[in-house]
Motif scaffolding. Structure first.
Motif, PDB file in Angstrom:
ATOM      1  N   ARG A 256      55.735  67.803  -4.323  1.00 60.01           N
ATOM      2  CA  ARG A 256      56.785  68.606  -4.541  1.00 60.01           C
ATOM      3  C   ARG A 256      55.621  69.593  -5.615  1.00 60.01           C
ATOM      4  O   ARG A 256      55.602  70.864  -5.648  1.00 60.01           O
ATOM      5  CB  ARG A 256      58.562  68.664  -5.185  1.00 60.01           C
ATOM      6  CG  ARG A 256      58.852  68.318  -3.800  1.00 60.01           C
ATOM      7  CD  ARG A 256      59.643  67.130  -4.030  1.00 60.01           C
ATOM      8  NE  ARG A 256      60.572  67.724  -4.922  1.00 60.01           N
ATOM      9  CZ  ARG A 256      62.084  68.591  -4.637  1.00 60.01           C
ATOM     10  NH1 ARG A 256      62.318  68.601  -3.472  1.00 60.01           N
ATOM     11  NH2 ARG A 256      62.715  68.924  -5.569  1.00 60.01           N
ATOM     12  N   HIS A 257      54.901  69.293  -6.866  1.00 64.57           N
ATOM     13  CA  HIS A 257      54.073  69.830  -7.737  1.00 64.57           C
ATOM     14  C   HIS A 257      52.950  70.629  -6.475  1.00 64.57           C
ATOM     15  O   HIS A 257      52.478  72.203  -7.278  1.00 64.57           O
ATOM     16  CB  HIS A 257      53.478  69.032  -8.571  1.00 64.57           C
ATOM     17  CG  HIS A 257      54.625  67.853  -9.498  1.00 64.57           C
ATOM     18  ND1 HIS A 257      54.703  66.615  -8.672  1.00 64.57           N
ATOM     19  CD2 HIS A 257      54.957  67.682 -10.349  1.00 64.57           C
ATOM     20  CE1 HIS A 257      55.898  65.731  -9.812  1.00 64.57           C
ATOM     21  NE2 HIS A 257      55.836  67.012 -10.975  1.00 64.57           N
ATOM     22  N   TYR A 258      52.281  69.872  -5.439  1.00 63.82           N
ATOM     23  CA  TYR A 258      51.484  70.658  -4.912  1.00 63.82           C
ATOM     24  C   TYR A 258      51.883  71.897  -4.540  1.00 63.82           C
ATOM     25  O   TYR A 258      50.765  72.887  -4.240  1.00 63.82           O
ATOM     26  CB  TYR A 258      51.046  69.723  -4.211  1.00 63.82           C
ATOM     27  CG  TYR A 258      49.875  70.026  -3.642  1.00 63.82           C
ATOM     28  CD1 TYR A 258      48.388  69.954  -4.497  1.00 63.82           C
ATOM     29  CD2 TYR A 258      49.602  70.501  -2.455  1.00 63.82           C
ATOM     30  CE1 TYR A 258      47.115  70.122  -3.051  1.00 63.82           C
ATOM     31  CE2 TYR A 258      48.437  71.151  -0.901  1.00 63.82           C
ATOM     32  CZ  TYR A 258      47.355  70.250  -2.135  1.00 63.82           C
ATOM     33  OH  TYR A 258      45.742  70.801  -1.723  1.00 63.82           O
ATOM     34  N   ALA A 259      53.206  71.986  -3.299  1.00 64.58           N
ATOM     35  CA  ALA A 259      53.317  73.264  -3.651  1.00 64.58           C
ATOM     36  C   ALA A 259      53.720  74.045  -4.059  1.00 64.58           C
ATOM     37  O   ALA A 259      53.276  75.496  -4.189  1.00 64.58           O
ATOM     38  CB  ALA A 259      55.424  72.813  -2.375  1.00 64.58           C
ATOM     39  N   VAL A 260      53.932  73.682  -5.599  1.00 67.86           N
ATOM     40  CA  VAL A 260      54.506  74.485  -6.438  1.00 67.86           C
ATOM     41  C   VAL A 260      52.850  75.584  -7.188  1.00 67.86           C
ATOM     42  O   VAL A 260      52.625  76.756  -7.070  1.00 67.86           O
ATOM     43  CB  VAL A 260      54.996  74.090  -8.266  1.00 67.86           C
ATOM     44  CG1 VAL A 260      55.159  74.927  -8.810  1.00 67.86           C
ATOM     45  CG2 VAL A 260      55.891  73.682  -8.035  1.00 67.86           C
ATOM     46  N   LEU A 261      51.835  74.790  -7.073  1.00 66.54           N
ATOM     47  CA  LEU A 261      50.582  75.476  -7.886  1.00 66.54           C
ATOM     48  C   LEU A 261      50.096  76.007  -6.841  1.00 66.54           C
ATOM     49  O   LEU A 261      49.019  76.929  -6.842  1.00 66.54           O
ATOM     50  CB  LEU A 261      49.439  73.595  -7.720  1.00 66.54           C
ATOM     51  CG  LEU A 261      49.537  72.514  -9.168  1.00 66.54           C
ATOM     52  CD1 LEU A 261      49.305  71.585  -9.617  1.00 66.54           C
ATOM     53  CD2 LEU A 261      49.735  73.560  -9.872  1.00 66.54           C
ATOM     54  N   ARG A 262      50.324  75.487  -4.914  1.00 63.55           N
ATOM     55  CA  ARG A 262      49.912  76.395  -3.677  1.00 63.55           C
ATOM     56  C   ARG A 262      50.272  77.995  -3.573  1.00 63.55           C
ATOM     57  O   ARG A 262      49.562  78.673  -3.811  1.00 63.55           O
ATOM     58  CB  ARG A 262      50.366  75.528  -2.864  1.00 63.55           C
ATOM     59  CG  ARG A 262      48.857  74.493  -2.207  1.00 63.55           C
ATOM     60  CD  ARG A 262      47.525  74.945  -1.435  1.00 63.55           C
ATOM     61  NE  ARG A 262      46.832  73.603  -2.055  1.00 63.55           N
ATOM     62  CZ  ARG A 262      45.337  74.146  -1.819  1.00 63.55           C
ATOM     63  NH1 ARG A 262      44.761  75.163  -1.969  1.00 63.55           N
ATOM     64  NH2 ARG A 262      44.467  73.176  -2.043  1.00 63.55           N
ATOM     65  N   PHE A 263      51.594  77.910  -4.461  1.00 63.57           N
ATOM     66  CA  PHE A 263      52.231  78.545  -4.390  1.00 63.57           C
ATOM     67  C   PHE A 263      52.046  79.608  -5.445  1.00 63.57           C
ATOM     68  O   PHE A 263      51.727  80.875  -5.150  1.00 63.57           O
ATOM     69  CB  PHE A 263      54.058  79.025  -4.443  1.00 63.57           C
ATOM     70  CG  PHE A 263      54.688  80.459  -4.129  1.00 63.57           C
ATOM     71  CD1 PHE A 263      54.509  80.618  -2.917  1.00 63.57           C
ATOM     72  CD2 PHE A 263      54.765  80.384  -5.401  1.00 63.57           C
ATOM     73  CE1 PHE A 263      55.479  81.710  -3.505  1.00 63.57           C
ATOM     74  CE2 PHE A 263      55.974  81.515  -5.756  1.00 63.57           C
ATOM     75  CZ  PHE A 263      56.313  82.442  -4.213  1.00 63.57           C
ATOM     76  N   LEU A 264      52.048  79.077  -6.199  1.00 61.26           N
ATOM     77  CA  LEU A 264      50.906  80.413  -7.872  1.00 61.26           C
ATOM     78  C   LEU A 264      49.260  80.478  -7.273  1.00 61.26           C
ATOM     79  O   LEU A 264      49.376  81.715  -7.986  1.00 61.26           O
ATOM     80  CB  LEU A 264      51.198  79.576  -8.818  1.00 61.26           C
ATOM     81  CG  LEU A 264      53.006  78.870  -9.054  1.00 61.26           C
ATOM     82  CD1 LEU A 264      53.195  77.779 -11.037  1.00 61.26           C
ATOM     83  CD2 LEU A 264      53.664  80.139  -9.556  1.00 61.26           C
ATOM     84  N   ALA A 265      49.022  79.570  -6.811  1.00 67.06           N
ATOM     85  CA  ALA A 265      47.369  80.062  -6.474  1.00 67.06           C
ATOM     86  C   ALA A 265      47.791  81.326  -5.585  1.00 67.06           C
ATOM     87  O   ALA A 265      46.564  82.277  -5.757  1.00 67.06           O
ATOM     88  CB  ALA A 265      47.129  79.245  -5.656  1.00 67.06           C
TER      89      ALA A 265
END
Length: 141
Positions: free
Chosen positions: A35-44
Motif C-alpha cells: 500500500r505504501h509502494y502504491a502511493v510512492l509509485r503514484f507520486l512518482a
C-alpha cells in the motif's frame, strides 16, 4: 454448477492476493508494504497530490491514506508541502529519498511480477497487461 476456478472474478481476487503476498515479502525489509509502494509509485508520476486525491485514485479509505503518508514521511520518502493554489491544503510530494527507493526496488519488483506471470509467454503477458489496463481504465478511475 460452475466450479470455483470457472469464476473469473474469483481468479482475479486470488491472483491479487498472491501478487500482494509476493510484493510484501520483497518489501518486508524496507519497512514498506504494498500500500505504501502504491502511493510512492503514484507520486512518482505526478508533481504531488492532495491526500484526498491519493485516496480517490488509489481506492484507499481517506483515513488509511493519512497513516500511509505519515509512515512514508517518517521514512523520508515523502513530504507534505503547502498547495500552491490553497495555502490551507497540503500536497504530498515524493522526496529524492523516495525516488531513490523506487529506483533501488525496480529490479526486485520486476522479478516479483515475473515470478507471478511465469506460466505465461511474453506475448501472453503483454496481452494480459493490455486487457487489465483496459478494465482498470474503464472502471477504476
Amino acid at each position: 454448477m460452475r466450479g470455483l476456478h470457472a469464476d473469473t472474478g474469483y481468479l482475479l481476487y486470488r491472483l491479487g492476493l498472491r501478487s500482494g503476498q509476493l510484493f510484501n515479502a520483497f518489501l518486508q525489509e524496507s519497512g514498506v508494504r504494498l500500500r505504501h509502494y502504491a502511493v510512492l509509485r503514484f507520486l512518482a508520476t505526478s508533481k504531488g497530490a492532495l491526500q484526498r486525491e491519493l485516496s480517490a485514485r488509489l481506492g484507499y479509505d481517506p483515513s488509511a491514506i493519512v497513516g500511509l503518508v505519515d509512515d512514508l514521511e517518517k521514512l523520508g520518502f515523502v513530504e507534505r508541502r503547502p498547495a500552491p493554489d490553497d495555502r490551507r491544503s497540503r500536497i504530498v510530494v515524493l522526496t529524492e529519498e523516495g525516488r531513490a527507493f523506487l529506483r533501488d526496488t525496480d529490479e526486485s519488483g520486476l522479478r516479483v511480477t515475473n515470478e507471478l506471470l511465469d506460466p505465461l509467454k511474453p506475448a501472453e503477458r503483454k496481452r494480459l497487461h493490455a486487457l487489465l489496463l483496459r478494465i482498470a481504465e474503464a472502471g477504476l478511475e
